[in-house]
Write a protein that holds these residues in place. Structure first.
Motif, PDB file in Angstrom:
ATOM      1  N   VAL A 155      30.629  37.847  41.832  1.00  0.00           N
ATOM      2  CA  VAL A 155      30.996  36.646  42.589  1.00  0.00           C
ATOM      3  C   VAL A 155      30.514  35.399  41.852  1.00  0.00           C
ATOM      4  O   VAL A 155      31.257  34.431  41.678  1.00  0.00           O
ATOM      5  N   GLY A 161      38.263  28.918  41.242  1.00  0.00           N
ATOM      6  CA  GLY A 161      39.549  29.155  41.888  1.00  0.00           C
ATOM      7  C   GLY A 161      39.783  30.621  42.239  1.00  0.00           C
ATOM      8  O   GLY A 161      40.812  30.973  42.804  1.00  0.00           O
ATOM      9  N   SER A 162      38.840  31.486  41.898  1.00  0.00           N
ATOM     10  CA  SER A 162      38.993  32.918  42.222  1.00  0.00           C
ATOM     11  C   SER A 162      38.929  33.116  43.727  1.00  0.00           C
ATOM     12  O   SER A 162      38.322  32.337  44.454  1.00  0.00           O
ATOM     13  N   ARG A 163      39.555  34.197  44.179  1.00  0.00           N
ATOM     14  CA  ARG A 163      39.543  34.545  45.594  1.00  0.00           C
ATOM     15  C   ARG A 163      38.778  35.855  45.765  1.00  0.00           C
ATOM     16  O   ARG A 163      39.004  36.822  45.036  1.00  0.00           O
ATOM     17  N   LEU A 164      37.872  35.876  46.703  1.00  0.00           N
ATOM     18  CA  LEU A 164      37.046  37.050  46.952  1.00  0.00           C
ATOM     19  C   LEU A 164      37.682  37.882  48.056  1.00  0.00           C
ATOM     20  O   LEU A 164      38.057  37.375  49.106  1.00  0.00           O
ATOM     21  N   SER A 165      37.808  39.195  47.807  1.00  0.00           N
ATOM     22  CA  SER A 165      38.325  40.126  48.809  1.00  0.00           C
ATOM     23  C   SER A 165      37.302  41.224  48.989  1.00  0.00           C
ATOM     24  O   SER A 165      36.778  41.777  48.014  1.00  0.00           O
TER      25      SER A 165
END
Length: 173
Positions: A155, A161-165
């Motif tokens: 993380v 701009g990354s999206r965490l899932s």
């Protein structure tokens, strides 16, 4: 030596397998004498074992389907040896059934008792102590800490701009 037709051989080997799994893993070598030299013994009885049979025997005495081991055909000094490689159990495995067998001459021997947790102490499989259980818990906590730190690193190092899932553990990248 190992005789798969012998209840005593099974009880003794299962005690060692469980003790090693509870202690963080290990290896049982067949075809090697105490001084470390190969014996040249016929090892087909251990090399021909179906791992499912070993898992079933473990389950019969513990109620746990422990299968985190493998049987490996190897050589030492040009002679065949068999290696039973045991990995660590996440939680200590407890015997739920007594492992008693005929020792000959009308004598009964008990390899392990119901409710006993075995660990390795040097070259012996012995009932666990508080320190053994504490060590097993600490190994498990260290594994969990490493998993968490790995996730935190991903993380923190993610590009802007990354999206965490968040996904279940059975789903991989």
């Amino acid at each position: 030596e190992f005789d798969p037709a012998s209840r005593g051989a099974w009880c003794e080997i299962l005690k060692d397998v469980i003790a090693m799994a509870n202690s963080g893993g290990g290896v049982i070598a067949f075809g090697i004498e105490g001084a470390g030299r190969p014996t040249g013994a016929d090892l087909q009885n251990i090399l021909g074992l179906d791992p499912a049979e070993v898992t079933d025997k473990i389950h019969a005495y513990t109620g746990v389907h422990f299968a985190d081991f493998e049987i490996i055909d190897a050589t030492k000094d040009g002679c065949q040896v068999a290696m039973l490689v045991i990995r660590a159990s996440e939680t200590p495995i407890v015997f739920t059934k007594v492992g008693t067998y005929d020792a000959g001459g009308g004598e009964q021997k008990t390899a392990f008792s119901k409710g006993t947790v075995y660990f390795r102490h040097g070259a012996k499989s012995e009932p666990g102590t508080t320190a053994d259980v504490s060590g097993a818990l600490e190994r498990r906590l260290d594994t969990i800490r490493q998993e968490w730190l790995s996730g935190v690193r991903r993380v923190v190092q993610a590009p802007p701009g990354s999206r965490l899932s968040v996904l279940p553990p059975e789903i991989r990248d």
